[in-house]
Design a protein around this motif. Structure first.
Motif, PDB file in Angstrom:
ATOM      1  N   ILE A 274       0.827  -1.195   0.000  1.00  0.00           N
ATOM      2  CA  ILE A 274       0.000   0.000   0.000  1.00  0.00           C
ATOM      3  C   ILE A 274       0.871   1.258   0.000  1.00  0.00           C
ATOM      4  N   GLY A 275       0.416   2.260  -0.696  1.00  0.00           N
ATOM      5  CA  GLY A 275       1.099   3.542  -0.724  1.00  0.00           C
ATOM      6  C   GLY A 275       1.215   4.093  -2.129  1.00  0.00           C
TER       7      GLY A 275
ATOM      8  N   GLY B 158       0.350  17.003  -2.109  1.00  0.00           N
ATOM      9  CA  GLY B 158      -0.420  16.280  -3.108  1.00  0.00           C
ATOM     10  C   GLY B 158      -1.448  15.377  -2.473  1.00  0.00           C
ATOM     11  N   LEU B 159      -1.834  14.360  -3.219  1.00  0.00           N
ATOM     12  CA  LEU B 159      -2.816  13.383  -2.787  1.00  0.00           C
ATOM     13  C   LEU B 159      -2.073  12.112  -2.397  1.00  0.00           C
ATOM     14  N   ALA B 160      -2.274  11.672  -1.178  1.00  0.00           N
ATOM     15  CA  ALA B 160      -1.602  10.472  -0.671  1.00  0.00           C
ATOM     16  C   ALA B 160      -2.646   9.429  -0.322  1.00  0.00           C
ATOM     17  N   ASP B 161      -2.333   8.178  -0.596  1.00  0.00           N
ATOM     18  CA  ASP B 161      -3.228   7.078  -0.252  1.00  0.00           C
ATOM     19  C   ASP B 161      -2.421   6.000   0.453  1.00  0.00           C
ATOM     20  N   LEU B 162      -2.575   5.964   1.766  1.00  0.00           N
ATOM     21  CA  LEU B 162      -1.932   4.942   2.597  1.00  0.00           C
ATOM     22  C   LEU B 162      -3.009   4.087   3.252  1.00  0.00           C
ATOM     23  N   GLY B 163      -4.100   3.887   2.519  1.00  0.00           N
ATOM     24  CA  GLY B 163      -5.241   3.146   3.036  1.00  0.00           C
ATOM     25  C   GLY B 163      -6.513   3.954   2.935  1.00  0.00           C
TER      26      GLY B 163
ATOM     27  N   PRO C 232      11.575  -4.672   1.964  1.00  0.00           N
ATOM     28  CA  PRO C 232      12.272  -5.943   1.750  1.00  0.00           C
ATOM     29  C   PRO C 232      12.914  -6.007   0.361  1.00  0.00           C
ATOM     30  N   PHE C 233      13.893  -6.879   0.233  1.00  0.00           N
ATOM     31  CA  PHE C 233      14.603  -7.122  -1.022  1.00  0.00           C
ATOM     32  C   PHE C 233      15.379  -5.901  -1.512  1.00  0.00           C
ATOM     33  N   GLY C 234      15.729  -4.998  -0.592  1.00  0.00           N
ATOM     34  CA  GLY C 234      16.499  -3.819  -0.951  1.00  0.00           C
ATOM     35  C   GLY C 234      15.715  -2.775  -1.730  1.00  0.00           C
ATOM     36  N   MET C 235      14.418  -2.872  -1.697  1.00  0.00           N
ATOM     37  CA  MET C 235      13.580  -1.940  -2.462  1.00  0.00           C
ATOM     38  C   MET C 235      13.196  -0.740  -1.614  1.00  0.00           C
ATOM     39  N   GLY C 236      12.697   0.295  -2.288  1.00  0.00           N
ATOM     40  CA  GLY C 236      12.215   1.492  -1.625  1.00  0.00           C
ATOM     41  C   GLY C 236      11.039   2.050  -2.409  1.00  0.00           C
ATOM     42  N   ILE C 237      10.584   3.216  -2.001  1.00  0.00           N
ATOM     43  CA  ILE C 237       9.514   3.900  -2.735  1.00  0.00           C
ATOM     44  C   ILE C 237      10.043   4.206  -4.137  1.00  0.00           C
TER      45      ILE C 237
END
Length: 124
Positions: free
Chosen positions: A35-36, A52-57, A75-80
């Motif tokens: 989510i995000g 801006g417009l954010a959607d975290l749920g 996880p897995f070294g990922m980011g936004i």
């Protein structure tokens, strides 16, 4: 991934200098593992505060920190990440109206055209 290129940063800063306008989103960020979603229209002169417009749920308009987004470690070294193919087509108010009705940020053109028409009717 670099979240903001120099061009995107310049466009967001220019919008940030013209507050109160209904800007078209310049960039979309997302969480690739969950989510995000964020549609960003403005960057403050501090170089960190985005708007801006954010959607975290639940979608909502507001401010958020670029530094915090860059610091997210998934996880897995990922980011936004930044959606490289996103092109804003409507003012932020249209995305916000559609998100309010759907309960999440929507990007399909049919829903956004419907929202734009509804906002136009409400304004008459």
């Amino acid at each position: 991934m670099i979240l903001l290129t120099q061009d995107l940063r310049a466009r967001l800063l220019a919008n940030g200098r013209r507050r109160g306008l209904d800007h078209v989103p310049v960039v979309k960020f997302f969480n690739p593992l969950g989510i995000g979603t964020w549609l960003v229209t403005e960057l403050d002169e501090d170089g960190d505060t985005l708007f801006g417009l954010a959607d975290l749920g639940e979608p909502e308009l507001g401010s958020f920190s670029l530094a915090e987004m860059e610091a997210v470690q998934l996880p897995f070294g990922m980011g936004i990440e930044r959606d490289l193919l996103f092109e804003g087509a409507f003012p932020l108010s249209v995305y916000a109206w559609a998100a309010h009705k759907a309960g999440r940020i929507v990007l399909d053109e049919r829903s956004l055209r419907f929202a734009a028409a509804a906002l136009q009717r409400e304004g008459q």
